[in-house]
Design an enzyme around this catalytic site. Structure first.
Site, PDB file in Angstrom:
ATOM      1  CG  LEU A  32      36.372  39.452  39.004  1.00 15.06           C
ATOM      2  CD1 LEU A  32      35.340  39.703  40.091  1.00 15.06           C
ATOM      3  CD2 LEU A  32      35.822  39.840  37.656  1.00 15.06           C
ATOM      4  CG  HIS A  33      42.505  42.525  36.690  1.00 13.54           C
ATOM      5  ND1 HIS A  33      42.251  41.241  36.252  1.00 13.54           N
ATOM      6  CD2 HIS A  33      43.044  43.174  35.638  1.00 13.54           C
ATOM      7  CE1 HIS A  33      42.634  41.113  34.998  1.00 13.54           C
ATOM      8  NE2 HIS A  33      43.111  42.287  34.587  1.00 13.54           N
ATOM      9  CB  THR A  34      38.719  47.551  38.597  1.00 13.38           C
ATOM     10  OG1 THR A  34      37.639  46.716  38.993  1.00 13.38           O
ATOM     11  CG2 THR A  34      38.184  48.812  37.942  1.00 13.38           C
TER      12      THR A  34
END
Length: 179
Positions: free
Chosen positions: A122-124
């Site tokens: 995950l990464h925003t």
């Protein structure tokens, strides 16, 4: 609506040498190295970190990344979710001070088909936006115009994180730490 086809992009998506110096996950391995500035890591917290995107859409394009290796958002604990959210808030604040954008685009690419090149961690994305910053180059020529070098952006964003309450700055080559 007209469509522009870019069939050559599939070669980039399927390339075998995406990160030749990384054995497994770039988001797991880069924070373990002692080269924050070189790896564009600007801030860290207990459960997450912030790094500039190597291939930014705009100056200041950052990613807020949980330390936990997962592509499933529901696998993050409450502490990890809160820490990730707080670090996103700090990222907005730092980018406001450093770059004075008119707004932001922020979001997650969840799953391999969602448009991101790394689906298993995950990464925003946080992308600063300015009035009128969209142009024809990305659409018609598969070209992005970056108006500032990553190193200059790093310095501005690093300094803005360092000015926040609770910031610890080990040295100019290390990410700002929040405990």
């Amino acid at each position: 609506m007209e469509q522009v086809f870019a069939p050559w992009r599939i070669e980039w998506i399927r390339r075998a040498d995406k990160n030749p110096d990384i054995d497994d996950c770039v988001f797991c391995e880069l924070p373990e190295q002692e080269t924050d500035r070189e790896n564009l890591l600007v801030a860290r917290s207990e459960h997450a970190f912030v790094m500039l995107n190597n291939y930014p859409y705009n100056p200041g394009h950052t990613m807020v990344i949980p330390q936990t290796h997962t592509g499933d958002y529901s696998e993050l604990t409450d502490d990890q979710l809160l820490d990730h959210a707080r670090l996103k808030q700090r990222t907005f604040d730092a980018l406001e001070v450093a770059l004075e954008p008119d707004g932001f685009n922020a979001g997650l690419n969840l799953g391999d088909g969602a448009g991101g090149s790394i689906g298993d961690h995950l990464h925003t994305h946080v992308v600063p936006r300015w009035q009128g910053d969209t142009n024809f180059m990305p659409v018609l020529s598969d070209t992005t115009v970056i108006v500032e070098a990553l190193e200059e952006t790093y310095d501005l964003v690093h300094e803005a994180f360092a000015e926040q309450d609770g910031a610890i700055v080990p040295d100019e080559n290390s990410a700002v730490v929040f405990e």
